[in-house]
Design an enzyme around this catalytic site. Sequence first.
Site, PDB file in Angstrom:
ATOM      1  N   SER A  46      -2.216  18.233 -26.438  1.00 32.37           N
ATOM      2  CA  SER A  46      -3.398  17.959 -25.603  1.00 32.37           C
ATOM      3  C   SER A  46      -3.234  16.559 -25.018  1.00 32.37           C
ATOM      4  CB  SER A  46      -4.686  18.108 -26.420  1.00 32.37           C
ATOM      5  OG  SER A  46      -4.921  19.479 -26.682  1.00 32.37           O
ATOM      6  N   GLU A  95     -12.766   2.211 -43.773  1.00 30.83           N
ATOM      7  CA  GLU A  95     -11.409   2.743 -43.665  1.00 30.83           C
ATOM      8  C   GLU A  95     -10.544   1.605 -43.160  1.00 30.83           C
ATOM      9  OE1 GLU A  95      -8.303   5.173 -41.226  1.00 30.83           O
ATOM     10  OE2 GLU A  95     -10.054   4.295 -40.299  1.00 30.83           O
ATOM     11  N   TYR A 130      -4.635   9.622 -38.263  1.00 31.16           N
ATOM     12  CA  TYR A 130      -3.601   8.578 -38.240  1.00 31.16           C
ATOM     13  C   TYR A 130      -2.445   9.100 -39.089  1.00 31.16           C
ATOM     14  CZ  TYR A 130      -6.748   5.531 -35.762  1.00 31.16           C
ATOM     15  OH  TYR A 130      -7.572   5.012 -34.799  1.00 31.16           O
ATOM     16  N   HIS A 151      -1.329  11.991 -28.414  1.00 30.39           N
ATOM     17  CA  HIS A 151      -1.446  10.761 -29.205  1.00 30.39           C
ATOM     18  C   HIS A 151      -1.035  10.928 -30.657  1.00 30.39           C
ATOM     19  CE1 HIS A 151      -3.084   7.428 -26.871  1.00 30.39           C
ATOM     20  NE2 HIS A 151      -3.578   8.354 -26.080  1.00 30.39           N
TER      21      HIS A 151
HETATM   22  P1  FDA Z   1      -1.784  15.474 -29.567  1.00 29.17           P
HETATM   23  O1  FDA Z   1      -1.794  16.277 -28.338  1.00 29.17           O
HETATM   24  O2  FDA Z   1      -0.526  14.753 -29.914  1.00 29.17           O
HETATM   25  O3  FDA Z   1      -2.252  16.388 -30.769  1.00 29.17           O
HETATM   26  C1  FDA Z   1      -2.369  15.940 -32.115  1.00 29.17           C
HETATM   27  C2  FDA Z   1      -2.160  17.136 -33.057  1.00 29.17           C
HETATM   28  O4  FDA Z   1      -3.083  18.185 -32.747  1.00 29.17           O
HETATM   29  C3  FDA Z   1      -0.775  17.775 -32.913  1.00 29.17           C
HETATM   30  O5  FDA Z   1      -0.391  18.305 -34.161  1.00 29.17           O
HETATM   31  C4  FDA Z   1      -1.009  18.888 -31.923  1.00 29.17           C
HETATM   32  O6  FDA Z   1      -0.042  19.906 -31.995  1.00 29.17           O
HETATM   33  C5  FDA Z   1      -2.394  19.374 -32.315  1.00 29.17           C
HETATM   34  N1  FDA Z   1      -3.145  19.906 -31.176  1.00 29.17           N
HETATM   35  C6  FDA Z   1      -3.353  19.293 -29.994  1.00 29.17           C
HETATM   36  N2  FDA Z   1      -4.099  20.059 -29.194  1.00 29.17           N
HETATM   37  C7  FDA Z   1      -4.380  21.186 -29.881  1.00 29.17           C
HETATM   38  C8  FDA Z   1      -5.106  22.358 -29.558  1.00 29.17           C
HETATM   39  N3  FDA Z   1      -5.681  22.492 -28.378  1.00 29.17           N
HETATM   40  N4  FDA Z   1      -5.184  23.342 -30.477  1.00 29.17           N
HETATM   41  C9  FDA Z   1      -4.588  23.202 -31.687  1.00 29.17           C
HETATM   42  N5  FDA Z   1      -3.881  22.112 -32.040  1.00 29.17           N
HETATM   43  C10 FDA Z   1      -3.775  21.103 -31.150  1.00 29.17           C
HETATM   44  N6  FDA Z   1      -8.686   8.430 -33.895  1.00 29.17           N
HETATM   45  C11 FDA Z   1     -10.006   8.226 -34.123  1.00 29.17           C
HETATM   46  O7  FDA Z   1     -10.626   8.960 -34.895  1.00 29.17           O
HETATM   47  N7  FDA Z   1     -10.656   7.224 -33.470  1.00 29.17           N
HETATM   48  C12 FDA Z   1     -10.040   6.415 -32.584  1.00 29.17           C
HETATM   49  O8  FDA Z   1     -10.679   5.518 -32.024  1.00 29.17           O
HETATM   50  C13 FDA Z   1      -8.646   6.615 -32.345  1.00 29.17           C
HETATM   51  N8  FDA Z   1      -7.943   5.812 -31.499  1.00 29.17           N
HETATM   52  C14 FDA Z   1      -6.592   5.997 -31.326  1.00 29.17           C
HETATM   53  C15 FDA Z   1      -5.857   5.142 -30.499  1.00 29.17           C
HETATM   54  C16 FDA Z   1      -4.480   5.306 -30.350  1.00 29.17           C
HETATM   55  C17 FDA Z   1      -3.727   4.377 -29.438  1.00 29.17           C
HETATM   56  C18 FDA Z   1      -3.811   6.344 -31.052  1.00 29.17           C
HETATM   57  C19 FDA Z   1      -2.318   6.534 -30.923  1.00 29.17           C
HETATM   58  C20 FDA Z   1      -4.532   7.200 -31.870  1.00 29.17           C
HETATM   59  C21 FDA Z   1      -5.921   7.036 -32.009  1.00 29.17           C
HETATM   60  N9  FDA Z   1      -6.660   7.877 -32.827  1.00 29.17           N
HETATM   61  C22 FDA Z   1      -7.993   7.656 -33.031  1.00 29.17           C
HETATM   62  C23 FDA Z   1      -6.001   8.997 -33.499  1.00 29.17           C
HETATM   63  C24 FDA Z   1      -6.189  10.276 -32.673  1.00 29.17           C
HETATM   64  O9  FDA Z   1      -7.492  10.767 -32.910  1.00 29.17           O
HETATM   65  C25 FDA Z   1      -5.170  11.347 -33.118  1.00 29.17           C
HETATM   66  O10 FDA Z   1      -3.877  10.874 -32.909  1.00 29.17           O
HETATM   67  C26 FDA Z   1      -5.389  12.667 -32.392  1.00 29.17           C
HETATM   68  O11 FDA Z   1      -4.822  13.696 -33.147  1.00 29.17           O
HETATM   69  C27 FDA Z   1      -4.800  12.656 -31.004  1.00 29.17           C
HETATM   70  O12 FDA Z   1      -5.148  13.817 -30.297  1.00 29.17           O
HETATM   71  P2  FDA Z   1      -4.336  14.172 -28.964  1.00 29.17           P
HETATM   72  O13 FDA Z   1      -4.838  15.457 -28.433  1.00 29.17           O
HETATM   73  O14 FDA Z   1      -4.297  12.999 -28.088  1.00 29.17           O
HETATM   74  O15 FDA Z   1      -2.865  14.317 -29.545  1.00 29.17           O
END
Ligand code: FDA
Length: 539
Positions: free
Chosen positions: A109, A431, A475, A112
Amino acid sequence: MKFPQFSMLPFLMVVVMLSLSGTTLSHPHWDFLHCLSLRLANYSTISKVIYMQNNPSYSSVLNASIHNTRFSTPATPKPFAIITPLKTSHVRSTLYCSKKHGFQLRIRSGGHDVEGLSYVSEVPFVILDLLNFRAIKVDTKNEVAWVQSGATLGELYYAIAAKTNTLAFPAGMCHTVGAGGHFSGGGYGTLFRKYGLAADNIIDARMIDVNGRILDRKSMGEDVFWAIRGGGGNTFGIVLAWKIKLVPVPAVVTVFTVNKNLEQNATKIFHRWQYIAHKLPDDLFMNVWITKVNSSQVGMKTVQATFRGMLLGGVDELITLIQDKFPELGLAEENCNEMSWIESVLYFGGLPLQSVDILLDKNALPTLSLKAKSDYVKEPIPESGIEGLMSMFLEEEADNAVAMIPAFGGKMDDIPENELPYPHRAGNLFEATYIVQWTKEENAESRKYISWNRRLYSYMTPYVSKSPREAYVNYRDLDLGINNNDYTSYEQASIWGFKYFKNNFKRLVQVKTKVDPMNFFRNEQSIPPLLSPWKKKGN
Ligand code: FDA
């Protein structure tokens, strides 16, 4: 298998695909492509949806959502294809063909994932990138919204603020994080002491299960609906969209920042903060960031504790509250700013306050390489312990490191541990997430930064939760343990599973066993079914 029958497209289509790729493909790759091209409607769809390694846009599509350049090196395993579905049938087709031809699927998605699991795998794999699933529908009358998984938090906040300045959503602070992964792991930000996690405010979802069925809350059942709200992504199915409950916020909120370095009593003030912050009214969010900064003495470094927060109220109320409960902070009017909730999103996201349009820009902040680890703290750390923590930030590797420490309490104390998979509720003072960053050019030296992060984690052992030492799945930290590539066992997964989910891990395993017994949706830290397929075969 209950997929609809698609009309057979001319074989020519596949030949076109292969000539586009310019590669000689092995059988499974060829079969996958053949399968997918037969299921997509026409050439124009195929060219917008399938990105093979030789496609000129392959690298830009792959890199567009890589938010940790640790996993963007020539040695990083790359997907055989990236699929960017335009509609639900494309998602189902990708699922069908990946299953049929033995490719692991990595759902992406926002990209991150801290360990890169949405775009890296050690086995042959395909990325299902939801970058075209970004629609958001806000219904202010009923105070709900539907948000597709590929939308970023910035896009969601922007869409809400475009309609109202008195509704919001309690999710994370980084605007480029994707809804899909974030909601799948819990998700918290500046409103969590008032309203809980993002996952606590999800009221329905649209998901495709391993058999290609499109399910909503009712048809997936309460067990699965429970599991997808915090049990980690890439495990129970592909979540296409989420229905969320919006929450009220005042038209004016007050944000503040107070910096205290070692010469200004940072250690003592942080020590005191631990006793107070979790008990403050739930209208107040407060976060401490520990970083290395320049000292007032030329050429010297010191460590700074940055106390940053937000009150759902005006500046006078904030100052009165802090002067009464936490006078040691020395909060003054010049540290505070009244603004709208959407402006506070910019403030906490480290973005310029001029224009909210920046929330739509995925490249507004630089992308670095990073390693993160997390802890939960239940007893105040003694001053001597904080001194040691601070001194580690003076080390060379910590130039670009941070400990992010949000106070818990408030609504988080009221929600039972088993309400959702995320179990870290009452009893936590805060945390702590330890992040160390470096540039992509320094990737060759990543070992020294990662080992600093591991030493810090080890140093913190006496002061943090025990049995299990709890961690936040969002994380993600592969140091806690990983599944095997070919099969995985309950025992092996328990090592990290109980840290992320405590006793909820057992229920997650039961749900997984029911919805995906052959463990198709998997990654290094996905929930395994009780009897892995490998064991079932008696191998
Ligand atoms: P990504 O697409 O990489 O997905 C993460 C995981 O979920 C993967 O295993 C992926 O395969 C799976 N996935 C994604 N989409 C899916 C879908 N539609 N269906 C099923 N599985 C799916 N957290 C927090 O609580 N508060 C915060 O303020 C922040 N801030 C933050 C800043 C930065 C710079 C980073 C790198 C990370 C955070 N995070 C955070 C952590 C963040 O919530 C966590 O990394 C999420 O999983 C990221 O989601 P994405 O969709 O961006 O990632």
